[in-house]
Motif scaffolding. Sequence first.
Motif, PDB file in Angstrom:
ATOM      1  N   MET A  91     -43.187 -44.808   6.141  1.00  0.00           N
ATOM      2  CA  MET A  91     -41.975 -45.466   5.639  1.00  0.00           C
ATOM      3  C   MET A  91     -42.295 -46.811   4.996  1.00  0.00           C
ATOM      4  O   MET A  91     -41.679 -47.202   3.994  1.00  0.00           O
ATOM      5  N   ALA A  92     -43.267 -47.542   5.543  1.00  0.00           N
ATOM      6  CA  ALA A  92     -43.665 -48.819   4.944  1.00  0.00           C
ATOM      7  C   ALA A  92     -44.245 -48.592   3.553  1.00  0.00           C
ATOM      8  O   ALA A  92     -43.956 -49.340   2.611  1.00  0.00           O
ATOM      9  N   THR A  93     -45.065 -47.543   3.413  1.00  0.00           N
ATOM     10  CA  THR A  93     -45.623 -47.217   2.094  1.00  0.00           C
ATOM     11  C   THR A  93     -44.515 -46.798   1.136  1.00  0.00           C
ATOM     12  O   THR A  93     -44.497 -47.197  -0.036  1.00  0.00           O
ATOM     13  N   LEU A  94     -43.565 -45.991   1.625  1.00  0.00           N
ATOM     14  CA  LEU A  94     -42.447 -45.552   0.790  1.00  0.00           C
ATOM     15  C   LEU A  94     -41.609 -46.731   0.306  1.00  0.00           C
ATOM     16  O   LEU A  94     -41.248 -46.813  -0.871  1.00  0.00           O
ATOM     17  N   GLU A  95     -41.321 -47.662   1.214  1.00  0.00           N
ATOM     18  CA  GLU A  95     -40.522 -48.830   0.836  1.00  0.00           C
ATOM     19  C   GLU A  95     -41.247 -49.688  -0.196  1.00  0.00           C
ATOM     20  O   GLU A  95     -40.645 -50.199  -1.143  1.00  0.00           O
ATOM     21  N   THR A  96     -42.559 -49.847  -0.024  1.00  0.00           N
ATOM     22  CA  THR A  96     -43.339 -50.599  -1.014  1.00  0.00           C
ATOM     23  C   THR A  96     -43.325 -49.900  -2.357  1.00  0.00           C
ATOM     24  O   THR A  96     -43.142 -50.534  -3.406  1.00  0.00           O
ATOM     25  N   LEU A  97     -43.488 -48.594  -2.354  1.00  0.00           N
ATOM     26  CA  LEU A  97     -43.492 -47.817  -3.591  1.00  0.00           C
ATOM     27  C   LEU A  97     -42.169 -47.962  -4.330  1.00  0.00           C
ATOM     28  O   LEU A  97     -42.132 -48.224  -5.543  1.00  0.00           O
ATOM     29  N   GLN A  98     -41.067 -47.791  -3.619  1.00  0.00           N
ATOM     30  CA  GLN A  98     -39.756 -47.913  -4.257  1.00  0.00           C
ATOM     31  C   GLN A  98     -39.488 -49.342  -4.718  1.00  0.00           C
ATOM     32  O   GLN A  98     -38.884 -49.567  -5.766  1.00  0.00           O
TER      33      GLN A  98
ATOM     34  N   MET B 197     -49.846 -36.687   7.243  1.00  0.00           N
ATOM     35  CA  MET B 197     -48.443 -36.635   7.648  1.00  0.00           C
ATOM     36  C   MET B 197     -47.683 -37.866   7.139  1.00  0.00           C
ATOM     37  O   MET B 197     -46.525 -37.758   6.715  1.00  0.00           O
ATOM     38  N   ASN B 198     -48.311 -39.027   7.172  1.00  0.00           N
ATOM     39  CA  ASN B 198     -47.672 -40.220   6.595  1.00  0.00           C
ATOM     40  C   ASN B 198     -47.454 -40.050   5.100  1.00  0.00           C
ATOM     41  O   ASN B 198     -46.423 -40.451   4.565  1.00  0.00           O
ATOM     42  N   ASP B 199     -48.426 -39.453   4.409  1.00  0.00           N
ATOM     43  CA  ASP B 199     -48.269 -39.211   2.971  1.00  0.00           C
ATOM     44  C   ASP B 199     -47.163 -38.189   2.696  1.00  0.00           C
ATOM     45  O   ASP B 199     -46.403 -38.319   1.724  1.00  0.00           O
ATOM     46  N   PHE B 200     -47.068 -37.160   3.533  1.00  0.00           N
ATOM     47  CA  PHE B 200     -45.978 -36.199   3.380  1.00  0.00           C
ATOM     48  C   PHE B 200     -44.621 -36.874   3.568  1.00  0.00           C
ATOM     49  O   PHE B 200     -43.635 -36.499   2.915  1.00  0.00           O
ATOM     50  N   LYS B 201     -44.561 -37.852   4.457  1.00  0.00           N
ATOM     51  CA  LYS B 201     -43.304 -38.584   4.656  1.00  0.00           C
ATOM     52  C   LYS B 201     -42.925 -39.340   3.382  1.00  0.00           C
ATOM     53  O   LYS B 201     -41.753 -39.357   2.982  1.00  0.00           O
ATOM     54  N   VAL B 202     -43.911 -39.949   2.739  1.00  0.00           N
ATOM     55  CA  VAL B 202     -43.657 -40.625   1.462  1.00  0.00           C
ATOM     56  C   VAL B 202     -43.194 -39.608   0.430  1.00  0.00           C
ATOM     57  O   VAL B 202     -42.223 -39.833  -0.308  1.00  0.00           O
ATOM     58  N   GLY B 203     -43.901 -38.478   0.371  1.00  0.00           N
ATOM     59  CA  GLY B 203     -43.539 -37.454  -0.604  1.00  0.00           C
ATOM     60  C   GLY B 203     -42.140 -36.918  -0.403  1.00  0.00           C
ATOM     61  O   GLY B 203     -41.417 -36.648  -1.371  1.00  0.00           O
ATOM     62  N   LEU B 204     -41.721 -36.763   0.861  1.00  0.00           N
ATOM     63  CA  LEU B 204     -40.363 -36.303   1.141  1.00  0.00           C
ATOM     64  C   LEU B 204     -39.335 -37.272   0.571  1.00  0.00           C
ATOM     65  O   LEU B 204     -38.304 -36.855   0.024  1.00  0.00           O
ATOM     66  N   GLY B 205     -39.628 -38.579   0.665  1.00  0.00           N
ATOM     67  CA  GLY B 205     -38.672 -39.578   0.204  1.00  0.00           C
ATOM     68  C   GLY B 205     -38.524 -39.644  -1.300  1.00  0.00           C
ATOM     69  O   GLY B 205     -37.503 -40.122  -1.796  1.00  0.00           O
ATOM     70  N   ILE B 206     -39.543 -39.185  -2.052  1.00  0.00           N
ATOM     71  CA  ILE B 206     -39.455 -39.273  -3.519  1.00  0.00           C
ATOM     72  C   ILE B 206     -39.396 -37.899  -4.172  1.00  0.00           C
ATOM     73  O   ILE B 206     -39.403 -37.795  -5.398  1.00  0.00           O
ATOM     74  N   GLY B 207     -39.355 -36.830  -3.357  1.00  0.00           N
ATOM     75  CA  GLY B 207     -39.277 -35.489  -3.924  1.00  0.00           C
ATOM     76  C   GLY B 207     -40.584 -34.993  -4.509  1.00  0.00           C
ATOM     77  O   GLY B 207     -40.595 -34.275  -5.507  1.00  0.00           O
ATOM     78  N   ALA B 208     -41.710 -35.378  -3.897  1.00  0.00           N
ATOM     79  CA  ALA B 208     -43.016 -34.947  -4.385  1.00  0.00           C
ATOM     80  C   ALA B 208     -43.286 -33.498  -4.000  1.00  0.00           C
ATOM     81  O   ALA B 208     -42.611 -32.926  -3.144  1.00  0.00           O
ATOM     82  N   THR B 209     -44.278 -32.913  -4.640  1.00  0.00           N
ATOM     83  CA  THR B 209     -44.653 -31.525  -4.370  1.00  0.00           C
ATOM     84  C   THR B 209     -45.709 -31.483  -3.277  1.00  0.00           C
ATOM     85  O   THR B 209     -46.815 -31.999  -3.468  1.00  0.00           O
ATOM     86  N   PRO B 210     -45.416 -30.886  -2.104  1.00  0.00           N
ATOM     87  CA  PRO B 210     -46.348 -30.956  -0.979  1.00  0.00           C
ATOM     88  C   PRO B 210     -47.741 -30.402  -1.270  1.00  0.00           C
ATOM     89  O   PRO B 210     -48.737 -30.998  -0.874  1.00  0.00           O
TER      90      PRO B 210
END
Length: 581
Positions: A152-159, A406-419
């Motif tokens: 989630m920290a990586t996702l928030e930074t990315l967004q 698993m952390n990367d998959f969490k980021v991907g889920l948040g941005i609609g990435a392809t697993p």
Amino acid sequence: MENPALSTLPPPRAQRELSARAVLTGAVLGVLLTPSNVYAGLKIGWSFNMSIIALLIGFGVWQGLARNRQMGPSWSLHESNINQTVASAAASIISGGLVAPIPAYTLLTGHQLDPLPMMAWVFSVSFLGVWIAWYLRPTLLNDHGLTFPEGMATLETLQHIYHHGKEAVARIKVLSAAALLSGGLKWIDEFVWAIPRWAPNPGLERLTFTLDPSLLLIGFGGIIGIRVGLKLMLGAALAWGGLAPFLIDHALVVLAPNASGPQFAKLVEWLLWPGVSLMVCATLTSLAVRVFQVPKRTPADPYPRAKVRFSSIPALGMLFAVTLVVLLQVQLFEIDLWMALLSIPLGICLAVVAARVVGATGIAPIGAIGKLSQLSFGLIAPGQVAINLMSANTAGGAAGQSTDLMNDFKVGLGIGATPHKQLIAQCIGISIGSVVGVLVYLALIPDPQTMLLTEEWPAPAVATWKAVAQTLTHGLASLSPEVRWAIVIGSGFGVLLGALDSLLPERAARWLPSTAALGLAFVLPASTSVMMGLGAVLTWLVSRGWPRITERFAITAAAGLIAGESITGVGASFWEMLRNI
């Protein structure tokens, strides 16, 4: 039911994702950042997640080029995600054993793996972890009680950097300045003028109480926080300021006559036992309690209950990973086939446990997973060093890569990435990390027998794995009565504190001593613990006066200090190696 948080996102294929430039950028950053984790792992036993550094650098480079119309279209959100996936996978390769069981195996057996077999082994256990994560993904990401804080920290930074481009530029400048400062000081120390390690008096210097001019340690202190930093200094005071003089005075540790300078190697041979016992028992107790705690779910869980699908390609990937791990155990370490096969279900079970703990707390219990594996194989095959270390390494390596993905998959889920594209990126990352990590380890530590467990290379994770393997191989009877009592006392405190940490409410638990910090201080030189504690205190003081600045730049600056010194230190080691050829 569709996840409403994702309903407004564009389809995964609407943006460039697994592009050549995204993969190449992640590969280059992985090559640059992997040495930092190998260096830090051998120095202090900890590593740093490189996802946010990779995000910032990739965004800064490609958005800058696109803005100046020098190279291609803008750097997409999904390309940033692939970039950080490749880079973080490469940098997390040290969980495959490079800074723990592999050196411990060499210290105990005298057998050093050649480069290619070592690369193959590190890759194999990491590759197994990737496929475990693939099959865990539907279940764990759909469990609303598991938040995966690091992802989630990586996702928030990315967004955040895509919504506020100027903020990314500011953070990149801070990162670069900190890296240049740290790297410059290390370069001066290595090539221009050896910066003296100051101590108040010769007695304290003998007990390793010196001021180490290491900005890497200051950076790690800024990351670990004030609670852990203060407990490191407390642990150093107890171990090196209290117990070490007692050991010398009562001849439990005999130093050379007129010994001068830090006597780390002699003292740590005794101090590591209570420290390791405290860490292992506390972490295993906490892990056991948390595994049996049921995560709370919200009444309106927006995630569908997905099922694991055993399609042909993932099944073949898992089969290949299992086969590779088993065959390499048999060929490289002469482990019986049935014992090598037994390491697979144990490794999968413990990787699942680690992934759930990371999802709930953000803390990867890789050390605890390794110790639990060692204890399991110690009961099944007592007295066999190779099985105790390398079969247990299967669980630790698989758990490390599984939790990272698993952390990367969490980021991907948040941005609609392809697993499946993230899985490919992870495989590319571990391939790069296996090669680079092994080459860096061999360059830094060409002679593990004489270089490790010294003041220059304390390698606390190696000391822990080695100590557990020795105990399970030779039995407690091989240790002196004083050491056995130290183990019992350390274990008792570990069990008590580990249970309280998991059972008490969060507001009460935060006042408990950090067992990881206390135990680690027994294995690290006092100078290392003091400098990390100093970094934590300085960051806390800055946060009291300038909270907004600390929130924006503290982690970025700390990452720069870590990367600058470690990369320069690795470069200095390579230079010394070339000079001696």
